[in-house]
Design an enzyme around this catalytic site. Structure first.
Site, PDB file in Angstrom:
ATOM      1  N   ASP A 163       0.869  -1.177   0.000  1.00  0.00           N
ATOM      2  CA  ASP A 163       0.000   0.000   0.000  1.00  0.00           C
ATOM      3  C   ASP A 163       0.907   1.228   0.000  1.00  0.00           C
ATOM      4  O   ASP A 163       1.392   1.674   1.037  1.00  0.00           O
ATOM      5  CB  ASP A 163      -0.898  -0.020   1.240  1.00  0.00           C
ATOM      6  CG  ASP A 163      -1.887   1.144   1.264  1.00  0.00           C
ATOM      7  OD1 ASP A 163      -1.674   2.132   0.546  1.00  0.00           O
ATOM      8  OD2 ASP A 163      -2.875   1.052   2.026  1.00  0.00           O
ATOM      9  N   GLU A 185     -10.012  -3.210  15.342  1.00  0.00           N
ATOM     10  CA  GLU A 185      -8.859  -3.949  15.881  1.00  0.00           C
ATOM     11  C   GLU A 185      -8.443  -3.413  17.242  1.00  0.00           C
ATOM     12  O   GLU A 185      -7.696  -4.058  17.971  1.00  0.00           O
ATOM     13  CB  GLU A 185      -7.639  -3.951  14.937  1.00  0.00           C
ATOM     14  CG  GLU A 185      -7.881  -4.700  13.640  1.00  0.00           C
ATOM     15  CD  GLU A 185      -6.658  -4.697  12.737  1.00  0.00           C
ATOM     16  OE1 GLU A 185      -5.608  -4.145  13.129  1.00  0.00           O
ATOM     17  OE2 GLU A 185      -6.755  -5.247  11.644  1.00  0.00           O
ATOM     18  N   HIS A 187      -5.407  -0.014   1.250  1.00  0.00           N
ATOM     19  CA  HIS A 187      -5.893  -1.339   1.633  1.00  0.00           C
ATOM     20  C   HIS A 187      -7.012  -1.265   2.676  1.00  0.00           C
ATOM     21  O   HIS A 187      -7.713  -2.253   2.905  1.00  0.00           O
ATOM     22  CB  HIS A 187      -4.735  -2.204   2.160  1.00  0.00           C
ATOM     23  CG  HIS A 187      -4.280  -1.871   3.541  1.00  0.00           C
ATOM     24  ND1 HIS A 187      -3.494  -0.763   3.825  1.00  0.00           N
ATOM     25  CD2 HIS A 187      -4.493  -2.491   4.726  1.00  0.00           C
ATOM     26  CE1 HIS A 187      -3.252  -0.733   5.118  1.00  0.00           C
ATOM     27  NE2 HIS A 187      -3.842  -1.771   5.691  1.00  0.00           N
ATOM     28  N   GLU A 241       1.695   2.209  13.163  1.00  0.00           N
ATOM     29  CA  GLU A 241       0.644   2.177  12.145  1.00  0.00           C
ATOM     30  C   GLU A 241      -0.453   1.321  12.749  1.00  0.00           C
ATOM     31  O   GLU A 241      -0.500   0.121  12.556  1.00  0.00           O
ATOM     32  CB  GLU A 241       1.190   1.595  10.831  1.00  0.00           C
ATOM     33  CG  GLU A 241       0.254   1.824   9.651  1.00  0.00           C
ATOM     34  CD  GLU A 241      -0.868   0.805   9.572  1.00  0.00           C
ATOM     35  OE1 GLU A 241      -1.896   1.007  10.273  1.00  0.00           O
ATOM     36  OE2 GLU A 241      -0.725  -0.178   8.841  1.00  0.00           O
TER      37      GLU A 241
END
Length: 374
Positions: A54, A155, A295, A146
């Site tokens: 990405d 998440e 992505h 990240e």
């Protein structure tokens, strides 16, 4: 895009929690089980290949780190969720005195090999632990990570980043990135609705509408062309990573989305932007449908019905995002459709609170069921 209007903490959110199965009592066992699944998934090389390829993501981090040597020279750095260690190596090349790279998954084993292959074993230390459990030899000047997931917060990795900040960042330290914004708008999603949902109306002559009703309540990760967006976007979360607390990650926000053309609308859409404001030249990563594809794509929440918007019409409402035990989020909408024409109501739209048919247009209020991002 309009700026943030109002957010409020979870204890102020006006919802009836006992009316939905999505908000069950948290248990340590459930969370631990999902944590293990989460860490196992990040041991998969295909996951890291997708992220590294990405270019929007990886190039932004590379430019921010490599073009700001004045920030990194002689500084200690913590890389939270280091993966392959690529950001750690960027930081070492930018002059960091030492980088502590932490990842709980087995990818940490490969990251050590990558660090060694590139000659940085004296500059980068890899820890295969969760950042909540790791013990570093000192505090750090910079935290890089990240951490973003789909719909920005899926998440729940940001919780770990904030935990690391509170425990390991020096008082005058910095976060990279340092700001994140989540946007909400509406889209014309007719073609995908037909492809994804209408299939279930008749499957080899069998009525499978119950499946359709259930999947309409699921968040969809998809690529949406900018031309499909039909209302002004609003920020529903604006996170200053130097200041926010973990409790701020459960929140509600009011919105008023104004249509900028006559169009049909079928769904809400979210995308996010993260900013790197400590860079001498400001950089950002955006997952907007008007920007280059990433992505993360975009996240869609279907209305379960088709609305006809006229230019200037507004969809007013509230969105509530609540963390669950599966490292995901329960997403709740309460919406007031004012002066908007209802064209079609699917079987899934069974939660109308009031409908006033007044000629061509209606006034309608709807309490949308929870969406589960998991």
């Amino acid at each position: 895009m309009r700026k943030l209007f109002e957010t409020y903490p979870i204890d102020k959110i006006p919802i009836e929690r006992n009316n939905t199965h999505s908000l069950q009592v948290s248990t340590a066992a459930v969370r631990e089980s999902w944590n293990q699944l989460y860490y196992t998934s990040y041991a998969n090389f295909e996951v890291h290949e997708e992220m590294i390829k990405d270019s929007v993501r990886t190039e932004a981090y590379r430019r921010v780190i490599m073009n700001n040597e004045h920030l990194f020279k002689g500084k200690t750095v913590l890389d939270v969720g280091c993966g392959t260690g690529i950001l750690s190596i960027f930081a070492a090349k930018a002059g960091a005195s030492h980088v502590y790279a932490v990842d709980a998954s087995d990818i940490a084993i490969t990251a050590k090999e990558i660090v060694s292959a590139n000659g940085f074993t004296d500059k980068i230390t890899i820890y295969q632990q969760s950042v909540e459990e790791v013990e570093l030899p000192c505090k750090v000047d910079i935290i890089i990570s990240e951490w973003m997931g789909v719909c920005l917060l899926y998440e729940s990795m940001l919780e770990s980043v904030l935990s690391a900040r509170d425990k390991w960042l020096e008082k005058d330290g910095i976060m990279i990135p340092d700001r994140a914004i989540l946007y909400l708008s509406t889209i014309n999603y007719e073609e995908m609705m037909r492809e994804r949902f209408d299939f279930w109306d008749s499957v080899y002559g069998i009525n499978m509408a119950p499946v359709k009703r259930k999947i309409l309540k699921e968040a969809i990760i998809d690529t949406v062309p900018g031309i499909k967006v039909n209302s002004e976007a609003e920020a529903i979360a604006d996170l200053d990573l130097m200041k926010i607390k973990a409790s701020d990650l459960d929140f509600g926000a009011k919105f008023s989305l104004k249509a900028f053309r006559n169009d049909y609308t079928h769904a809400f859409i979210t995308w996010f932007e993260v900013q790197f404001n400590y860079s001498h030249v400001q950089h950002r990563i955006s997952t907007s449908p008007f920007e280059k594809l990433t992505h993360w794509k975009q996240t869609i929440f279907c209305l379960g019905e088709t609305l006809k918007l006229f230019k200037g019409d507004k969809i007013n409402g509230e969105i509530v995002m609540i963390r669950n035990d599966k490292r995901g989020y329960d997403v709740h909408f309460e919406v007031q459709f004012t002066n908007i024409c209802l064209l079609y109501t699917s079987d899934a739209a069974d939660d109308l609170l009031c409908v006033d048919l007044g000629g061509r247009r209606i006034i309608k209020k709807k309490r949308h069921p929870f969406f589960l991002i998991s």
